[in-house]
Design a protein around this motif. Structure first.
Motif, mmCIF file in Angstrom:
data_model
loop_
_atom_site.group_PDB
_atom_site.id
_atom_site.type_symbol
_atom_site.label_atom_id
_atom_site.label_comp_id
_atom_site.label_asym_id
_atom_site.label_seq_id
_atom_site.Cartn_x
_atom_site.Cartn_y
_atom_site.Cartn_z
ATOM 1 N N PRO A 84 0.886 -1.228 -0.497
ATOM 2 C CA PRO A 84 -0.003 0.123 0.217
ATOM 3 C C PRO A 84 0.561 0.535 0.195
ATOM 4 C CG PRO A 84 0.104 -1.462 1.755
ATOM 5 C CD PRO A 84 1.001 -1.939 0.937
ATOM 6 N N ASN A 85 0.503 2.365 -0.169
ATOM 7 C CA ASN A 85 0.678 3.925 -0.757
ATOM 8 C C ASN A 85 0.667 3.891 0.845
ATOM 9 O OD1 ASN A 85 1.601 4.432 -3.361
ATOM 10 N ND2 ASN A 85 -0.181 4.757 -4.159
ATOM 11 N N HIS A 86 2.269 4.596 1.326
ATOM 12 C CA HIS A 86 2.595 5.497 2.597
ATOM 13 C C HIS A 86 1.320 6.690 2.574
ATOM 14 C CE1 HIS A 86 5.651 3.911 2.720
ATOM 15 N NE2 HIS A 86 5.823 4.329 4.212
ATOM 16 N N LYS A 87 0.112 7.623 3.270
ATOM 17 C CA LYS A 87 -0.693 7.662 3.791
ATOM 18 C C LYS A 87 -0.494 8.943 4.851
ATOM 19 C CE LYS A 87 -3.854 5.586 0.289
ATOM 20 N NZ LYS A 87 -4.905 4.746 0.452
ATOM 21 N N THR A 88 -1.031 9.231 5.198
ATOM 22 C CA THR A 88 -1.734 10.569 6.191
ATOM 23 C C THR A 88 -2.432 9.908 7.044
ATOM 24 O OG1 THR A 88 -3.016 12.422 5.461
ATOM 25 C CG2 THR A 88 -0.851 12.790 5.479
ATOM 26 N N PRO A 89 -2.556 10.455 8.311
ATOM 27 C CA PRO A 89 -3.606 9.849 8.634
ATOM 28 C C PRO A 89 -5.015 10.013 8.967
ATOM 29 C CG PRO A 89 -2.146 10.670 10.578
ATOM 30 C CD PRO A 89 -1.324 10.984 8.781
ATOM 31 N N ASP A 90 -5.112 11.283 7.811
ATOM 32 C CA ASP A 90 -6.261 11.891 7.165
ATOM 33 C C ASP A 90 -6.779 11.000 5.558
ATOM 34 O OD1 ASP A 90 -4.442 12.953 6.096
ATOM 35 O OD2 ASP A 90 -5.751 14.731 6.173
ATOM 36 N N GLY A 91 -5.446 10.071 5.264
ATOM 37 C CA GLY A 91 -5.582 9.567 4.376
ATOM 38 C C GLY A 91 -5.356 10.261 2.794
ATOM 39 N N LYS A 92 -4.128 10.868 2.950
ATOM 40 C CA LYS A 92 -4.503 11.788 1.913
ATOM 41 C C LYS A 92 -2.643 10.723 1.691
ATOM 42 C CE LYS A 92 -5.741 16.271 2.714
ATOM 43 N NZ LYS A 92 -5.018 17.541 3.592
ATOM 44 N N LEU A 93 -2.532 11.089 0.157
ATOM 45 C CA LEU A 93 -1.039 10.333 -0.197
ATOM 46 C C LEU A 93 0.011 11.212 0.438
ATOM 47 C CD1 LEU A 93 -1.935 9.080 -3.824
ATOM 48 C CD2 LEU A 93 -1.835 7.900 -2.071
ATOM 49 N N CYS A 94 1.231 10.200 0.535
ATOM 50 C CA CYS A 94 2.387 10.913 1.316
ATOM 51 C C CYS A 94 3.175 11.886 0.332
ATOM 52 C CB CYS A 94 2.767 10.060 2.346
ATOM 53 S SG CYS A 94 2.369 9.506 3.808
ATOM 54 N N ILE A 95 3.244 10.861 -1.327
ATOM 55 C CA ILE A 95 3.970 11.264 -2.000
ATOM 56 C C ILE A 95 3.343 12.244 -2.888
ATOM 57 C CG2 ILE A 95 5.706 10.213 -3.769
ATOM 58 C CD1 ILE A 95 6.836 10.565 -0.945
ATOM 59 N N SER A 96 4.028 12.926 -4.128
ATOM 60 C CA SER A 96 3.734 13.964 -4.433
ATOM 61 C C SER A 96 4.509 14.040 -6.125
ATOM 62 C CB SER A 96 2.861 15.283 -4.226
ATOM 63 O OG SER A 96 3.626 15.765 -4.206
ATOM 64 N N VAL A 97 4.057 13.813 -6.993
ATOM 65 C CA VAL A 97 5.737 13.678 -7.834
ATOM 66 C C VAL A 97 4.859 14.544 -9.216
ATOM 67 C CG1 VAL A 97 7.325 13.157 -10.309
ATOM 68 C CG2 VAL A 97 6.660 11.458 -7.764
ATOM 69 N N ASN A 98 5.349 16.218 -9.242
ATOM 70 C CA ASN A 98 4.745 17.149 -10.128
ATOM 71 C C ASN A 98 5.871 17.531 -11.749
ATOM 72 O OD1 ASN A 98 2.105 18.391 -8.958
ATOM 73 N ND2 ASN A 98 3.822 18.248 -6.990
ATOM 74 N N PRO A 99 5.756 17.248 -12.807
ATOM 75 C CA PRO A 99 6.655 17.546 -13.496
ATOM 76 C C PRO A 99 6.775 18.949 -13.647
ATOM 77 C CG PRO A 99 4.631 16.839 -14.629
ATOM 78 C CD PRO A 99 4.610 17.048 -13.171
ATOM 79 N N LEU A 100 8.030 19.516 -13.798
ATOM 80 C CA LEU A 100 9.041 20.990 -14.407
ATOM 81 C C LEU A 100 9.768 20.636 -15.495
ATOM 82 C CD1 LEU A 100 9.710 21.621 -10.869
ATOM 83 C CD2 LEU A 100 7.972 23.041 -11.912
ATOM 84 N N THR A 101 9.678 21.559 -16.618
ATOM 85 C CA THR A 101 10.677 21.602 -17.939
ATOM 86 C C THR A 101 11.280 22.628 -17.639
ATOM 87 O OG1 THR A 101 9.406 22.193 -18.867
ATOM 88 C CG2 THR A 101 9.256 20.121 -19.216
ATOM 89 N N HIS A 102 12.775 22.620 -18.308
ATOM 90 C CA HIS A 102 13.504 24.065 -18.205
ATOM 91 C C HIS A 102 13.960 24.092 -19.346
ATOM 92 C CE1 HIS A 102 15.434 27.660 -15.677
ATOM 93 N NE2 HIS A 102 16.887 26.793 -16.229
ATOM 94 N N PRO A 103 14.329 25.059 -20.036
ATOM 95 C CA PRO A 103 15.394 24.689 -21.359
ATOM 96 C C PRO A 103 17.137 25.260 -21.072
ATOM 97 C CG PRO A 103 14.521 27.473 -21.210
ATOM 98 C CD PRO A 103 13.950 26.221 -20.243
ATOM 99 N N GLN A 104 17.705 24.284 -21.226
ATOM 100 C CA GLN A 104 18.912 25.056 -20.542
ATOM 101 C C GLN A 104 20.194 26.287 -21.427
ATOM 102 O OE1 GLN A 104 21.959 21.753 -21.844
ATOM 103 N NE2 GLN A 104 20.309 19.822 -20.863
ATOM 104 N N THR A 105 20.888 26.751 -20.458
ATOM 105 C CA THR A 105 20.937 28.035 -21.171
ATOM 106 C C THR A 105 21.523 28.110 -21.867
ATOM 107 O OG1 THR A 105 21.357 28.693 -18.059
ATOM 108 C CG2 THR A 105 22.158 29.816 -19.728
ATOM 109 N N MET A 106 22.986 26.960 -22.197
ATOM 110 C CA MET A 106 23.896 26.923 -23.349
ATOM 111 C C MET A 106 23.219 26.828 -24.700
ATOM 112 S SD MET A 106 26.947 28.367 -22.621
ATOM 113 C CE MET A 106 27.964 27.295 -23.271
#
Length: 134
Positions: free
Chosen positions: A49-71
């Motif tokens: 099972p996923n780890h959860k908080t006492p109120d049932g929310k998932l402990c882990i979240s993953v969000n995407p980001l993109t970033h252009p390289q400077t060069m």
């Protein structure tokens, strides 16, 4: 019968990932559909099972980001922001969806980390899956 047993073996091997048991895969992405294209559901009871908080929310979240390289702004860093909102340490494996190209992110309690998943030429869209490692 042989096909069924090979499918079951493949599913069991996939959930082990060399680290022991894992949680079921969770999906996310940037600029494209975040659901896998396969309509087959994983076998029930094969994942921890996923780890959860006492109120049932998932402990882990993953969000995407993109970033252009400077060069060279046409080269895009594809980044994931991994957050743990629980007090216990949790290791998370993040992969490109449907790929074995993965990173492992160990998180302490209440920690947020930004990690580069990969790089792409001009693409700000990517799909990923993540699992908690036990």
């Amino acid at each position: 019968m042989a096909v069924v047993s090979s499918l079951l073996a493949t599913t069991a091997d996939a959930q082990l990932s060399g680290y022991g048991r894992t949680s079921p895969p969770m999906y996310g992405g940037s600029g494209i559909s975040t659901r896998p294209s396969s309509s087959m559901r994983p076998m029930e009871g094969t994942y921890a099972p996923n780890h959860k908080t006492p109120d049932g929310k998932l402990c882990i979240s993953v969000n995407p980001l993109t970033h252009p390289q400077t060069m060279n702004p046409k080269i895009i860093d594809q980044i994931v922001l991994v957050q743990n909102i629980c007090g216990e340490s949790i290791r998370v494996q993040v992969c490109y969806a449907g790929s074995s190209d993965c990173i492992v992110v160990p998180l302490a309690g209440y920690q947020k980390l930004q990690r580069t998943l990969g790089v792409a030429a001009g693409s700000t869209s990517f799909q990923f899956e993540y699992r908690e490692l036990y």
